[in-house]
Design an enzyme around this catalytic site. Structure first.
Site, PDB file in Angstrom:
ATOM      1  CE1 TYR A   1      57.058  56.594 -67.800  1.00 33.57           C
ATOM      2  CE2 TYR A   1      58.162  57.059 -65.732  1.00 33.57           C
ATOM      3  CZ  TYR A   1      57.790  56.164 -66.722  1.00 33.57           C
ATOM      4  OH  TYR A   1      58.181  54.852 -66.623  1.00 33.57           O
TER       5      TYR A   1
ATOM      6  N   PRO B   1      62.402  53.659 -59.081  1.00 33.70           N
ATOM      7  CG  PRO B   1      60.231  53.618 -58.218  1.00 33.70           C
ATOM      8  CD  PRO B   1      61.652  53.890 -57.839  1.00 33.70           C
TER       9      PRO B   1
HETATM   10  C1  PHB Z   1      54.659  50.249 -62.816  1.00 30.64           C
HETATM   11  O1  PHB Z   1      53.777  49.972 -63.645  1.00 30.64           O
HETATM   12  O2  PHB Z   1      54.636  49.788 -61.667  1.00 30.64           O
HETATM   13  C2  PHB Z   1      55.749  51.171 -63.190  1.00 30.64           C
HETATM   14  C3  PHB Z   1      55.873  51.570 -64.514  1.00 30.64           C
HETATM   15  C4  PHB Z   1      56.887  52.451 -64.870  1.00 30.64           C
HETATM   16  C5  PHB Z   1      57.752  52.906 -63.913  1.00 30.64           C
HETATM   17  C6  PHB Z   1      57.644  52.504 -62.591  1.00 30.64           C
HETATM   18  C7  PHB Z   1      56.635  51.632 -62.227  1.00 30.64           C
HETATM   19  O3  PHB Z   1      58.710  53.792 -64.276  1.00 30.64           O
END
Ligand code: PHB
Ligand code: APR
Length: 386
Positions: A196, A289
């Site tokens: 991230y 997400p």
């Molecule tokens: C994903 O792999 O699509 C994914 C993983 C972590 C997240 C959001 C999406 O925080």
């Protein structure tokens, strides 16, 4: 037709609910507008919390997950010039698993426990405030159908009819001023665990689906047209934001097989029940997400709802059904806060004051055991029933 529980929607919430009810000795029939192929092919979430993994395993859905999924101890947080690993197992005693929502969906279909009517049109809910609610729809062959039930479970996501029929007393919403450009690429992930990244140009995330498929995201302005992002531009921007070249780390590009723009929204409607209609999953709440919570929340909802409906319909005990909305909402709000917090900590808004607060917060979660543990506990997930 007649069943005990009419389930609207064959996403993970609807199919898992039908599976859990079947195991509890309660009949369910699922009604889905899309085709089975469409539902199976949708690209969606990819991270399972340990309580989701434990639940799936406890109901016979863990074999392929354990064999083909990947257990991750934590995540990396990246800022220009710095990368920190947060080890959730050390910090909170729990791991997470990389296993796509599409795979969970395939396992549910393979289990064969749900009767599903795909390609249903004109789905309508009726008499939800009585003890004899029913659903009408037009089946795939064009015949008008009526499904009588004791209970309707609205698992039809954010665009289905259930959330409006539930006539919420209150709606809570936050729209964010940015979206994600997501890609799927046929290339081995350049990292062992998710990265991230905070960057002045915007957030980026390196995720994955398998040893050969990577999933990556870039923060982009709302209204972005994917056509403005040729593949080279995407890889160049990902390399910058994710720290290509920093301490010898490299981002390896590869063929992009899918490209899409996702808006970001937080939404909760309460209560998650009206009479004999119960809502679960995206039908009742949406999270951005960034915290990887959407799928896990859907799983936690139906774990509670299935127990409540088995008690109601088999044991004539209405208490778990009566407390379902309050019980589910405790976790919903925890995850809504965590997703909002991760989102607002990592996405740039253009405001310098915000940027300094974000960096200060990131420094705290990457250097203080208390800060890191808070993130780890929420990301790896609280027990179902929290
Ligand atoms: C994903 O792999 O699509 C994914 C993983 C972590 C997240 C959001 C999406 O925080
Ligand atoms: N009638 C029947 N089914 C419908 C209708 C309708 N009118 N409208 C929508 N549906 C179906 C959709 O086609 C979809 O298959 O309801 C299903 C809802 O599934 P999801 O959107 O996957 O929602 P849910 O099962 O709650 O799962 C939540 O999905 O969006 C992701 O990130 C989210 O991972 C989370 C998960």
């Amino acid at each position: 037709m007649r069943t005990q529980v009419a389930v609207i929607g064959a996403g993970p919430a609807g199919l898992l609910l039908a599976h859990l009810l079947h195991r509890g000795g309660v009949d369910a029939v699922v009604i889905e507008t899309r085709s089975q192929e469409y539902v199976a092919a949708r690209i969606r979430a990819g991270i399972l919390e340990s309580s989701s993994v434990e639940l799936l395993e406890s109901v016979g859905l863990g074999a392929r997950l354990r064999a083909e999924g990947h257990e991750h101890r934590g995540i990396y947080l990246q800022m220009p010039g710095e990368r920190h690993h947060l080890d959730f197992v050390d910090l909170a005693g729990r791991s997470v698993w990389v296993y796509g929502q599409t795979e969970v969906q395939k396992d549910l279909v393979a289990a064969g426990t749900a009767v599903v009517h795909y390609e249903a049109g004109e789905v309508q809910l009726h008499d939800v405030e009585t003890e004899r609610p029913y659903v009408t729809f037009v089946d795939a062959a064009g015949r008008a159908q009526r499904l009588d039930a004791d209970v309707i479970a609205g698992c039809d996501g954010s665009f289905g009819p259930s959330r409006a029929v539930a006539a919420p007393a209150q709606r809570f919403e936050r729209v964010y001023p940015y979206s994600w450009l997501g890609i799927l690429a046929d290339v081995a992930p350049s990292t062992d665990e998710l990265i991230y990244a905070w960057h002045p140009d915007g957030f980026a995330l390196h995720s994955m689906r398998s040893e050969t498929v990577s999933r990556l995201y870039l923060q982009v302005p709302n209204g972005t047209d994917p056509a403005d992002w040729p593949d080279d531009r995407i890889w160049a921007e990902l390399a910058t934001r994710l720290g290509h070249g920093q301490d010898g780390w490299k981002l390896t590009p590869g063929p992009i097989t899918d490209k899409s723009v996702l808006p970001m929204r937080s939404y909760v409607q309460t209560p998650m029940r009206r009479g004999r209609l119960f809502l679960a999953g995206d039908a009742a709440h949406i999270v951005p997400p960034t915290g990887a919570k959407g799928l896990n929340l859907a799983i936690a909802d139906v774990a509670l709802l299935s127990r409540a409906l088995v008690a109601l319909l088999r044991e004539h005990d209405p208490r778990p059904a009566d407390s379902y909305s309050d019980d589910a909402l405790r976790r919903v709000w925890r995850c809504t806060h965590f997703s909002w917090w991760m989102t607002t900590m990592l996405h740039t808004s253009g405001d310098e004051f915000d940027a300094q607060l974000q960096l200060s917060q990131l420094r705290w979660v990457t250097t203080s055991a208390a800060g890191a543990t808070g993130l780890a506990e929420n990301y790896a997930g609280l027990p179902i029933g929290f």
